[in-house]
Design a protein around this motif. Structure first.
Motif, mmCIF file in Angstrom:
data_model
loop_
_atom_site.group_PDB
_atom_site.id
_atom_site.type_symbol
_atom_site.label_atom_id
_atom_site.label_comp_id
_atom_site.label_asym_id
_atom_site.label_seq_id
_atom_site.Cartn_x
_atom_site.Cartn_y
_atom_site.Cartn_z
ATOM 1 N N ALA A 146 2.362 -20.833 -33.925
ATOM 2 C CA ALA A 146 1.903 -21.132 -32.571
ATOM 3 C C ALA A 146 0.606 -20.385 -32.262
ATOM 4 C CB ALA A 146 2.983 -20.767 -31.561
ATOM 5 N N ARG A 147 0.495 -19.147 -32.713
ATOM 6 C CA ARG A 147 -0.710 -18.356 -32.460
ATOM 7 C C ARG A 147 -1.919 -18.952 -33.178
ATOM 8 N NH1 ARG A 147 1.151 -14.177 -34.342
ATOM 9 N NH2 ARG A 147 2.117 -13.368 -32.443
ATOM 10 N N GLU A 148 -1.739 -19.336 -34.446
ATOM 11 C CA GLU A 148 -2.842 -19.932 -35.192
ATOM 12 C C GLU A 148 -3.234 -21.284 -34.617
ATOM 13 O OE1 GLU A 148 -1.965 -20.068 -39.320
ATOM 14 O OE2 GLU A 148 -1.814 -17.884 -39.557
ATOM 15 N N ALA A 149 -2.256 -22.076 -34.201
ATOM 16 C CA ALA A 149 -2.556 -23.372 -33.613
ATOM 17 C C ALA A 149 -3.296 -23.216 -32.292
ATOM 18 C CB ALA A 149 -1.262 -24.156 -33.408
ATOM 19 N N GLN A 150 -2.877 -22.256 -31.497
ATOM 20 C CA GLN A 150 -3.543 -22.023 -30.217
ATOM 21 C C GLN A 150 -5.007 -21.633 -30.423
ATOM 22 O OE1 GLN A 150 -2.126 -18.675 -27.999
ATOM 23 N NE2 GLN A 150 -2.954 -19.410 -26.064
ATOM 24 N N GLN A 172 4.581 -18.124 -26.164
ATOM 25 C CA GLN A 172 5.278 -17.309 -25.168
ATOM 26 C C GLN A 172 6.790 -17.402 -25.339
ATOM 27 O OE1 GLN A 172 4.308 -18.360 -21.161
ATOM 28 N NE2 GLN A 172 5.424 -16.643 -20.243
ATOM 29 N N ARG A 173 7.274 -18.587 -25.644
ATOM 30 C CA ARG A 173 8.713 -18.748 -25.831
ATOM 31 C C ARG A 173 9.195 -17.993 -27.067
ATOM 32 N NH1 ARG A 173 12.098 -24.111 -27.522
ATOM 33 N NH2 ARG A 173 14.171 -23.265 -27.140
ATOM 34 N N ALA A 174 8.405 -18.044 -28.129
ATOM 35 C CA ALA A 174 8.775 -17.297 -29.337
ATOM 36 C C ALA A 174 8.828 -15.808 -29.058
ATOM 37 C CB ALA A 174 7.787 -17.603 -30.458
#
Length: 232
Positions: A146-150, A172-174
């Motif tokens: 999620a961080r890399e995609a963001q 955030q959910r993770a």
């Protein structure tokens, strides 16, 4: 090996023919995959989709786009029947190939697959069948994807784009699930420690009730020849 123009041209023509043959094979595999999904083969054991994915992996260098779509379609089919492990593996293979490509235009596709994998890993982390280690690994990988995609989506589509915001929500959910898992683990250890102390205290009280301390009795004496001495 000959480097003359004629041999180089013939070799290039052979490569083009091989590439065209590989692409045709991938198109045929894509059609087979859609037919297998329509038949419900995703829930079969072993699933024919896994065999098609293995064949697509071997041919992926001929056309990564077609091979990637085959992997995504198979992953989505596995998700629909609840086979999350197989779906995660399919997404992972597509993502690994996308990351190996040196082209900037692949970034949105790579981010999209990463988000799909992150959402799936969050689902796997919260299912009752997952062990503590499996949940920990799934949450960590989900946060990374999620961080890399963001970051990639913010660069190529902007901070306010829908997919960028979706990546932020998944991240955030993770993080929230990871913190909740840590708190639950600490709380469990605290309760276990308190239960051990309570059990030890109860055992001590029980022992004092069963075995009360002996009370001293009256001293008995006997009179010897000199009129003094303890009773033997």
């Amino acid at each position: 090996w000959c480097a003359c123009r004629r041999c180089v041209a013939e070799e290039a023509e052979e490569d083009a023919d091989d590439c065209a043959t590989g692409e045709k094979a991938l198109v045929a595999l894509s059609a087979k995959l859609r037919a297998a999904i329509a038949r419900g083969d995703a829930s079969a054991e072993p699933s024919p989709l896994s065999k098609l994915l293995a064949q697509a992996k071997l041919l992926a260098h001929f056309n990564d786009v077609i091979a990637g779509q085959i992997g995504v379609d198979a992953a989505e089919a596995f998700v629909q029947v609840g086979r999350l492990n197989e779906a995660a593996l399919a997404y992972h293979q597509v993502l690994a190939r996308a990351r190996a490509l040196p082209f900037a235009f692949v970034a949105p596709h790579r981010a999209s697959v990463g988000l799909a994998l992150a959402a799936l890993l969050l689902r796997m982390a919260t299912r009752p069948a997952s062990s503590d280690d499996e949940a920990r690994v799934a949450l960590g990988r989900a946060a990374t994807e999620a961080r890399e995609a963001q970051a990639a989506l913010a660069l190529c589509r902007g901070e306010d784009h829908e997919t960028t915001r979706r990546a932020a929500v998944l991240l955030q959910r993770a993080a929230s699930l990871g913190n909740a898992r840590k708190e639950a683990k600490l709380l469990g250890k605290l309760l276990e420690r308190q239960a051990g102390r309570a059990s030890a205290g109860a055992a001590g009280e029980s022992a004092s009730i069963v075995c009360p301390p002996a009370e001293p009795g009256p001293e008995r004496t006997w009179a010897g020849s000199d009129g003094e001495g303890p009773l033997g």
